[in-house]
Design a protein around this motif. Structure first.
Motif, PDB file in Angstrom:
ATOM      1  N   ALA A   1     -17.463 -18.619 -75.132  1.00 31.32           N
ATOM      2  CA  ALA A   1     -16.311 -18.767 -76.031  1.00 31.32           C
ATOM      3  C   ALA A   1     -15.072 -18.129 -75.416  1.00 31.32           C
ATOM      4  O   ALA A   1     -13.961 -18.672 -75.513  1.00 31.32           O
ATOM      5  CB  ALA A   1     -16.623 -18.137 -77.390  1.00 31.32           C
ATOM      6  N   VAL A   2     -15.258 -16.994 -74.775  1.00 32.34           N
ATOM      7  CA  VAL A   2     -14.138 -16.314 -74.104  1.00 32.34           C
ATOM      8  C   VAL A   2     -13.626 -17.172 -72.953  1.00 32.34           C
ATOM      9  O   VAL A   2     -12.414 -17.379 -72.796  1.00 32.34           O
ATOM     10  CB  VAL A   2     -14.575 -14.926 -73.584  1.00 32.34           C
ATOM     11  CG1 VAL A   2     -13.485 -14.311 -72.710  1.00 32.34           C
ATOM     12  CG2 VAL A   2     -14.904 -14.008 -74.749  1.00 32.34           C
ATOM     13  N   LEU A   3     -14.540 -17.700 -72.148  1.00 31.94           N
ATOM     14  CA  LEU A   3     -14.143 -18.504 -70.995  1.00 31.94           C
ATOM     15  C   LEU A   3     -13.481 -19.811 -71.418  1.00 31.94           C
ATOM     16  O   LEU A   3     -12.529 -20.276 -70.779  1.00 31.94           O
ATOM     17  CB  LEU A   3     -15.366 -18.801 -70.122  1.00 31.94           C
ATOM     18  CG  LEU A   3     -15.988 -17.584 -69.408  1.00 31.94           C
ATOM     19  CD1 LEU A   3     -17.317 -17.955 -68.764  1.00 31.94           C
ATOM     20  CD2 LEU A   3     -15.022 -17.032 -68.361  1.00 31.94           C
ATOM     21  N   SER A   4     -13.942 -20.397 -72.522  1.00 37.02           N
ATOM     22  CA  SER A   4     -13.372 -21.649 -73.013  1.00 37.02           C
ATOM     23  C   SER A   4     -11.945 -21.461 -73.527  1.00 37.02           C
ATOM     24  O   SER A   4     -11.160 -22.418 -73.566  1.00 37.02           O
ATOM     25  CB  SER A   4     -14.238 -22.231 -74.135  1.00 37.02           C
ATOM     26  OG  SER A   4     -15.525 -22.546 -73.653  1.00 37.02           O
TER      27      SER A   4
ATOM     28  N   GLY B   1      -9.663 -19.968 -72.063  1.00 33.45           N
ATOM     29  CA  GLY B   1      -8.725 -19.908 -70.955  1.00 33.45           C
ATOM     30  C   GLY B   1      -8.080 -18.549 -70.774  1.00 33.45           C
ATOM     31  O   GLY B   1      -6.856 -18.422 -70.812  1.00 33.45           O
ATOM     32  N   PRO B   2      -8.892 -17.489 -70.601  1.00 33.69           N
ATOM     33  CA  PRO B   2      -8.339 -16.133 -70.476  1.00 33.69           C
ATOM     34  C   PRO B   2      -7.563 -15.942 -69.181  1.00 33.69           C
ATOM     35  O   PRO B   2      -7.705 -16.719 -68.238  1.00 33.69           O
ATOM     36  CB  PRO B   2      -9.600 -15.261 -70.477  1.00 33.69           C
ATOM     37  CG  PRO B   2     -10.656 -16.141 -69.880  1.00 33.69           C
ATOM     38  CD  PRO B   2     -10.337 -17.525 -70.404  1.00 33.69           C
ATOM     39  N   VAL B   3      -6.744 -14.908 -69.154  1.00 31.24           N
ATOM     40  CA  VAL B   3      -6.003 -14.563 -67.938  1.00 31.24           C
ATOM     41  C   VAL B   3      -7.010 -14.141 -66.872  1.00 31.24           C
ATOM     42  O   VAL B   3      -8.170 -13.820 -67.168  1.00 31.24           O
ATOM     43  CB  VAL B   3      -5.001 -13.419 -68.194  1.00 31.24           C
ATOM     44  CG1 VAL B   3      -3.925 -13.882 -69.164  1.00 31.24           C
ATOM     45  CG2 VAL B   3      -5.708 -12.180 -68.745  1.00 31.24           C
ATOM     46  N   ASP B   4      -6.565 -14.116 -65.623  1.00 33.18           N
ATOM     47  CA  ASP B   4      -7.485 -13.913 -64.496  1.00 33.18           C
ATOM     48  C   ASP B   4      -8.353 -12.657 -64.618  1.00 33.18           C
ATOM     49  O   ASP B   4      -9.553 -12.696 -64.377  1.00 33.18           O
ATOM     50  CB  ASP B   4      -6.707 -13.865 -63.183  1.00 33.18           C
ATOM     51  CG  ASP B   4      -6.210 -15.250 -62.777  1.00 33.18           C
ATOM     52  OD1 ASP B   4      -6.687 -16.239 -63.375  1.00 33.18           O
ATOM     53  OD2 ASP B   4      -5.350 -15.341 -61.894  1.00 33.18           O
ATOM     54  N   GLY B   5      -7.738 -11.527 -64.998  1.00 31.18           N
ATOM     55  CA  GLY B   5      -8.501 -10.285 -65.085  1.00 31.18           C
ATOM     56  C   GLY B   5      -9.615 -10.368 -66.107  1.00 31.18           C
ATOM     57  O   GLY B   5     -10.755  -9.967 -65.843  1.00 31.18           O
ATOM     58  N   LEU B   6      -9.296 -10.905 -67.284  1.00 29.28           N
ATOM     59  CA  LEU B   6     -10.300 -11.044 -68.331  1.00 29.28           C
ATOM     60  C   LEU B   6     -11.354 -12.073 -67.940  1.00 29.28           C
ATOM     61  O   LEU B   6     -12.541 -11.905 -68.219  1.00 29.28           O
ATOM     62  CB  LEU B   6      -9.632 -11.451 -69.648  1.00 29.28           C
ATOM     63  CG  LEU B   6     -10.538 -11.558 -70.880  1.00 29.28           C
ATOM     64  CD1 LEU B   6     -11.254 -10.234 -71.134  1.00 29.28           C
ATOM     65  CD2 LEU B   6      -9.725 -11.965 -72.103  1.00 29.28           C
ATOM     66  N   LYS B   7     -10.939 -13.119 -67.241  1.00 30.76           N
ATOM     67  CA  LYS B   7     -11.883 -14.143 -66.803  1.00 30.76           C
ATOM     68  C   LYS B   7     -12.875 -13.554 -65.807  1.00 30.76           C
ATOM     69  O   LYS B   7     -14.078 -13.851 -65.870  1.00 30.76           O
ATOM     70  CB  LYS B   7     -11.128 -15.314 -66.168  1.00 30.76           C
ATOM     71  CG  LYS B   7     -12.048 -16.466 -65.755  1.00 30.76           C
ATOM     72  CD  LYS B   7     -11.246 -17.653 -65.219  1.00 30.76           C
ATOM     73  CE  LYS B   7     -12.165 -18.816 -64.860  1.00 30.76           C
ATOM     74  NZ  LYS B   7     -11.408 -19.974 -64.333  1.00 30.76           N
ATOM     75  N   THR B   8     -12.388 -12.716 -64.899  1.00 32.13           N
ATOM     76  CA  THR B   8     -13.270 -12.081 -63.923  1.00 32.13           C
ATOM     77  C   THR B   8     -14.310 -11.216 -64.624  1.00 32.13           C
ATOM     78  O   THR B   8     -15.498 -11.254 -64.297  1.00 32.13           O
ATOM     79  CB  THR B   8     -12.459 -11.213 -62.940  1.00 32.13           C
ATOM     80  OG1 THR B   8     -11.573 -12.059 -62.202  1.00 32.13           O
ATOM     81  CG2 THR B   8     -13.365 -10.474 -61.969  1.00 32.13           C
ATOM     82  N   HIS B   9     -13.867 -10.434 -65.620  1.00 36.45           N
ATOM     83  CA  HIS B   9     -14.801  -9.585 -66.367  1.00 36.45           C
ATOM     84  C   HIS B   9     -15.836 -10.430 -67.100  1.00 36.45           C
ATOM     85  O   HIS B   9     -17.014 -10.104 -67.126  1.00 36.45           O
ATOM     86  CB  HIS B   9     -14.043  -8.709 -67.365  1.00 36.45           C
ATOM     87  CG  HIS B   9     -13.388  -7.518 -66.750  1.00 36.45           C
ATOM     88  ND1 HIS B   9     -14.103  -6.527 -66.109  1.00 36.45           N
ATOM     89  CD2 HIS B   9     -12.083  -7.148 -66.694  1.00 36.45           C
ATOM     90  CE1 HIS B   9     -13.262  -5.600 -65.666  1.00 36.45           C
ATOM     91  NE2 HIS B   9     -12.042  -5.957 -66.006  1.00 36.45           N
TER      92      HIS B   9
END
Length: 207
Positions: A26-29, A31-39
């Motif tokens: 759900a977080v990845l869908s 479209g989080p910013v790069d830092g949050l996506k990496t985590h």
């Protein structure tokens, strides 16, 4: 680490793997910013590795590699991945294997090389790396990483890992040093009993 990702890892460790992965997806869908996506991807990879879900781990690691995460993060992931999926022994071939091997894989070498930057790590990364070193049998390196960064006043994951490395590696002098430094409360706990019940911890190595 963002709170919801830490919650997802704990949830997965408690057996709710599908729910944990659904939260991460759900977080990845979103479209989080790069830092949050990496985590989020790192959390997804760890859940896949810890639950032996290779497809999930592969998918997360492919995306992590594509967005170039911090090198140490990827080194830890690959080391854990190798331990879970690559270093596998066919039970039928077990008797033909040597009891011990001095060879190290490329991922193990990368893990050891990453220790050069340990002074700049936050404690969470330090503990993750120590756990990987312990799992691979690098007991001395594990204790060297943790010994000056652990509190002896209460039981905690870092102290647990440090003592495990001492016991598994038969590092008697260091184990005795830790035992002497433990607070009375810790010595009286099950954790303290486990450490002091090992005979060689109580040997006087100064003789």
């Amino acid at each position: 680490m963002p709170k919801h990702q830490a919650t997802s890892e704990i949830e997965a460790k408690n057996g709710a793997i599908s729910e944990a992965l659904a939260r991460i997806e759900a977080v990845l869908s979103a479209g989080p910013v790069d830092g949050l996506k990496t985590h989020a991807l790192a959390t997804k990879a760890r859940i896949g590795i810890n639950s032996l879900d290779r497809d999930t781990a592969d998918e997360a690691l492919d995306e992590l590699t594509a967005i170039s995460p911090e090198p140490t993060e990827l080194v830890l992931m690959k080391s854990a991945y190798e331990r879970a999926f690559v270093i596998q022994t066919n039970p039928a071939d077990f008797e033909n294997l040597p009891v011990e091997s001095s060879e190290t894989s490329q991922e193990q070498e990368n893990l050891m090389a990453s220790l050069d930057d340990a002074d700049d790590w936050d404690f969470f990364r330090l503990l993750q790396t120590a756990d990987e070193l312990l799992a691979h049998g690098f007991y001395r390196e594990c204790t060297d990483l943790l010994r000056d960064r652990v509190s002896f006043q209460s039981t905690n994951p870092a102290l647990d890992t440090l003592c495990d490395a001492c016991l598994r590696g038969h590092l008697g002098p260091l184990a005795k040093e830790i035992n002497d430094a433990l607070s009375p409360q810790v010595k009286e706990s099950v954790f303290g009993w486990r450490l002091t019940s090992t005979d060689w911890v109580l040997v006087d190595f100064s003789v």
